[in-house]
Design a protein around this motif. Structure first.
Motif, PDB file in Angstrom:
ATOM      1  N   MET A   1       0.845  -1.189   0.000  1.00 51.54           N
ATOM      2  CA  MET A   1       0.000   0.000   0.000  1.00 51.54           C
ATOM      3  C   MET A   1       0.887   1.247   0.000  1.00 51.54           C
ATOM      4  N   MET A   2       0.584   2.160  -0.898  1.00 49.64           N
ATOM      5  CA  MET A   2       1.311   3.429  -0.966  1.00 49.64           C
ATOM      6  C   MET A   2       0.865   4.307   0.188  1.00 49.64           C
ATOM      7  N   VAL A   3       1.845   4.861   0.926  1.00 47.05           N
ATOM      8  CA  VAL A   3       1.490   5.743   2.039  1.00 47.05           C
ATOM      9  C   VAL A   3       2.058   7.152   1.880  1.00 47.05           C
ATOM     10  N   ARG A   4       3.040   7.310   0.978  1.00 51.41           N
ATOM     11  CA  ARG A   4       3.615   8.644   0.794  1.00 51.41           C
ATOM     12  C   ARG A   4       4.297   8.734  -0.565  1.00 51.41           C
ATOM     13  N   LEU A   5       4.133   9.889  -1.207  1.00 53.24           N
ATOM     14  CA  LEU A   5       4.820  10.160  -2.465  1.00 53.24           C
ATOM     15  C   LEU A   5       5.205  11.634  -2.488  1.00 53.24           C
ATOM     16  N   ASP A   6       6.511  11.889  -2.467  1.00 57.55           N
ATOM     17  CA  ASP A   6       7.033  13.259  -2.542  1.00 57.55           C
ATOM     18  C   ASP A   6       7.699  13.421  -3.901  1.00 57.55           C
TER      19      ASP A   6
ATOM     20  N   ALA B   1      11.339  11.458  -7.263  1.00 55.02           N
ATOM     21  CA  ALA B   1      10.361  11.251  -6.192  1.00 55.02           C
ATOM     22  C   ALA B   1      10.923  10.300  -5.160  1.00 55.02           C
ATOM     23  N   GLN B   2      10.322  10.368  -3.988  1.00 51.07           N
ATOM     24  CA  GLN B   2      10.564   9.358  -2.975  1.00 51.07           C
ATOM     25  C   GLN B   2       9.198   8.809  -2.593  1.00 51.07           C
ATOM     26  N   ALA B   3       9.077   7.487  -2.667  1.00 45.43           N
ATOM     27  CA  ALA B   3       7.810   6.819  -2.401  1.00 45.43           C
ATOM     28  C   ALA B   3       7.980   5.826  -1.262  1.00 45.43           C
ATOM     29  N   VAL B   4       7.004   5.797  -0.366  1.00 42.56           N
ATOM     30  CA  VAL B   4       7.012   4.849   0.741  1.00 42.56           C
ATOM     31  C   VAL B   4       5.820   3.918   0.562  1.00 42.56           C
ATOM     32  N   THR B   5       6.110   2.614   0.566  1.00 40.94           N
ATOM     33  CA  THR B   5       5.063   1.607   0.489  1.00 40.94           C
ATOM     34  C   THR B   5       5.139   0.734   1.741  1.00 40.94           C
ATOM     35  N   VAL B   6       3.992   0.303   2.213  1.00 41.42           N
ATOM     36  CA  VAL B   6       3.913  -0.517   3.422  1.00 41.42           C
ATOM     37  C   VAL B   6       3.355  -1.882   3.041  1.00 41.42           C
ATOM     38  N   LEU B   7       3.978  -2.920   3.584  1.00 40.43           N
ATOM     39  CA  LEU B   7       3.504  -4.287   3.382  1.00 40.43           C
ATOM     40  C   LEU B   7       2.309  -4.521   4.305  1.00 40.43           C
ATOM     41  N   ILE B   8       1.213  -5.016   3.728  1.00 37.97           N
ATOM     42  CA  ILE B   8       0.008  -5.248   4.539  1.00 37.97           C
ATOM     43  C   ILE B   8      -0.478  -6.688   4.384  1.00 37.97           C
ATOM     44  N   ASP B   9      -1.172  -7.134   5.407  1.00 36.92           N
ATOM     45  CA  ASP B   9      -1.888  -8.402   5.359  1.00 36.92           C
ATOM     46  C   ASP B   9      -3.186  -8.122   4.602  1.00 36.92           C
ATOM     47  N   GLU B  10      -3.449  -8.868   3.535  1.00 36.44           N
ATOM     48  CA  GLU B  10      -4.619  -8.570   2.703  1.00 36.44           C
ATOM     49  C   GLU B  10      -5.946  -8.799   3.428  1.00 36.44           C
ATOM     50  N   LYS B  11      -5.976  -9.670   4.414  1.00 31.06           N
ATOM     51  CA  LYS B  11      -7.225  -9.914   5.150  1.00 31.06           C
ATOM     52  C   LYS B  11      -7.483  -8.841   6.187  1.00 31.06           C
ATOM     53  N   THR B  12      -6.476  -8.538   7.012  1.00 29.84           N
ATOM     54  CA  THR B  12      -6.682  -7.577   8.102  1.00 29.84           C
ATOM     55  C   THR B  12      -6.481  -6.134   7.649  1.00 29.84           C
ATOM     56  N   ARG B  13      -5.781  -5.958   6.514  1.00 30.46           N
ATOM     57  CA  ARG B  13      -5.443  -4.631   5.976  1.00 30.46           C
ATOM     58  C   ARG B  13      -4.521  -3.865   6.935  1.00 30.46           C
ATOM     59  N   LYS B  14      -3.804  -4.579   7.784  1.00 32.12           N
ATOM     60  CA  LYS B  14      -2.874  -3.982   8.750  1.00 32.12           C
ATOM     61  C   LYS B  14      -1.441  -4.183   8.276  1.00 32.12           C
ATOM     62  N   PRO B  15      -0.548  -3.248   8.637  1.00 33.27           N
ATOM     63  CA  PRO B  15       0.868  -3.424   8.298  1.00 33.27           C
ATOM     64  C   PRO B  15       1.414  -4.714   8.901  1.00 33.27           C
ATOM     65  N   THR B  16       2.323  -5.324   8.153  1.00 31.44           N
ATOM     66  CA  THR B  16       2.963  -6.551   8.619  1.00 31.44           C
ATOM     67  C   THR B  16       4.460  -6.456   8.339  1.00 31.44           C
ATOM     68  N   PRO B  17       5.304  -7.030   9.196  1.00 36.46           N
ATOM     69  CA  PRO B  17       6.751  -6.900   9.004  1.00 36.46           C
ATOM     70  C   PRO B  17       7.232  -7.496   7.681  1.00 36.46           C
ATOM     71  N   LEU B  18       8.249  -6.865   7.105  1.00 34.94           N
ATOM     72  CA  LEU B  18       8.887  -7.406   5.912  1.00 34.94           C
ATOM     73  C   LEU B  18       9.431  -8.790   6.247  1.00 34.94           C
ATOM     74  N   THR B  19       9.257  -9.722   5.333  1.00 36.11           N
ATOM     75  CA  THR B  19       9.801 -11.061   5.544  1.00 36.11           C
ATOM     76  C   THR B  19      11.275 -11.077   5.143  1.00 36.11           C
ATOM     77  N   ALA B  20      12.007 -12.051   5.664  1.00 35.42           N
ATOM     78  CA  ALA B  20      13.414 -12.203   5.285  1.00 35.42           C
ATOM     79  C   ALA B  20      13.531 -12.426   3.783  1.00 35.42           C
ATOM     80  N   GLU B  21      12.571 -13.135   3.202  1.00 36.33           N
ATOM     81  CA  GLU B  21      12.582 -13.396   1.761  1.00 36.33           C
ATOM     82  C   GLU B  21      12.414 -12.100   0.965  1.00 36.33           C
ATOM     83  N   ILE B  22      11.520 -11.239   1.385  1.00 38.67           N
ATOM     84  CA  ILE B  22      11.319  -9.964   0.683  1.00 38.67           C
ATOM     85  C   ILE B  22      12.584  -9.122   0.774  1.00 38.67           C
ATOM     86  N   VAL B  23      13.161  -9.038   1.968  1.00 37.82           N
ATOM     87  CA  VAL B  23      14.391  -8.254   2.143  1.00 37.82           C
ATOM     88  C   VAL B  23      15.487  -8.793   1.220  1.00 37.82           C
ATOM     89  N   GLU B  24      15.625 -10.109   1.162  1.00 32.86           N
ATOM     90  CA  GLU B  24      16.634 -10.718   0.278  1.00 32.86           C
ATOM     91  C   GLU B  24      16.335 -10.408  -1.184  1.00 32.86           C
TER      92      GLU B  24
END
Length: 155
Positions: free
Chosen positions: A67-72, A115-138
């Motif tokens: 989810m996009m949360v900021r775009l400058d 631009a600088q854009a900030v996106t947040v990883l969310i759980d699609e069911k709860t629509r709440k932010p969720t921590p980046l997984t080790a796989e995503i970081v890699e």
């Protein structure tokens, strides 16, 4: 935290490892016959979506979304039709639940917008932010912006 790309710094396309080419469309123009400022948000979105939604890059595990949360945006020069553009993107920061991207639009070898854009990883069911997984970081490692140090979040 890394500082955003300073407005007066001249970006270098080679510093942005993920790139997508696109065309300036006649419909992108405003009454002044240059690309409307609002269209740049679409150009930047095109770059992010091309990376984040392509399942082959491993950045969209099942049940999670971005989810996009900021775009400058910073407008640097006029862009006119017809023309081709090169969209560049690089990871600038990894947060606990977010990824910050530095992005650029180049035309004829010149940066016309950044631009600088900030996106947040969310759980699609709860629509709440969720921590980046080790796989995503890699899987984000190939896309780190050149010239800055990106620290990994505590996983």
């Amino acid at each position: 935290m890394n500082a955003p790309l300073p407005p007066n710094a001249e970006p270098c396309l080679e510093d942005f490892p993920f790139r997508v080419s696109d065309n300036v469309r006649f419909g992108d123009l405003d009454p002044n016959h240059h690309v409307n400022n609002a269209v740049y948000a679409t150009y930047f979105e095109t770059g992010r979506v091309a990376l984040m939604k392509d399942r082959s890059y491993g950045l969209l595990p099942p049940g999670l979304g971005w989810m996009m949360v900021r775009l400058d945006m910073h407008f640097r020069a006029e862009l006119r039709w017809p023309g081709q553009i090169e969209l560049g993107l690089g990871v600038a920061r990894l947060g606990r639940t977010s990824v910050t991207f530095d992005q650029v639009v180049f035309s004829d070898g010149r940066c016309v917008a950044s631009a600088q854009a900030v996106t947040v990883l969310i759980d699609e069911k709860t629509r709440k932010p969720t921590p980046l997984t080790a796989e995503i970081v890699e899987n984000l490692q190939p896309w780190l912006r050149r010239g800055i140090v990106v620290t990994e979040p505590g996983l």
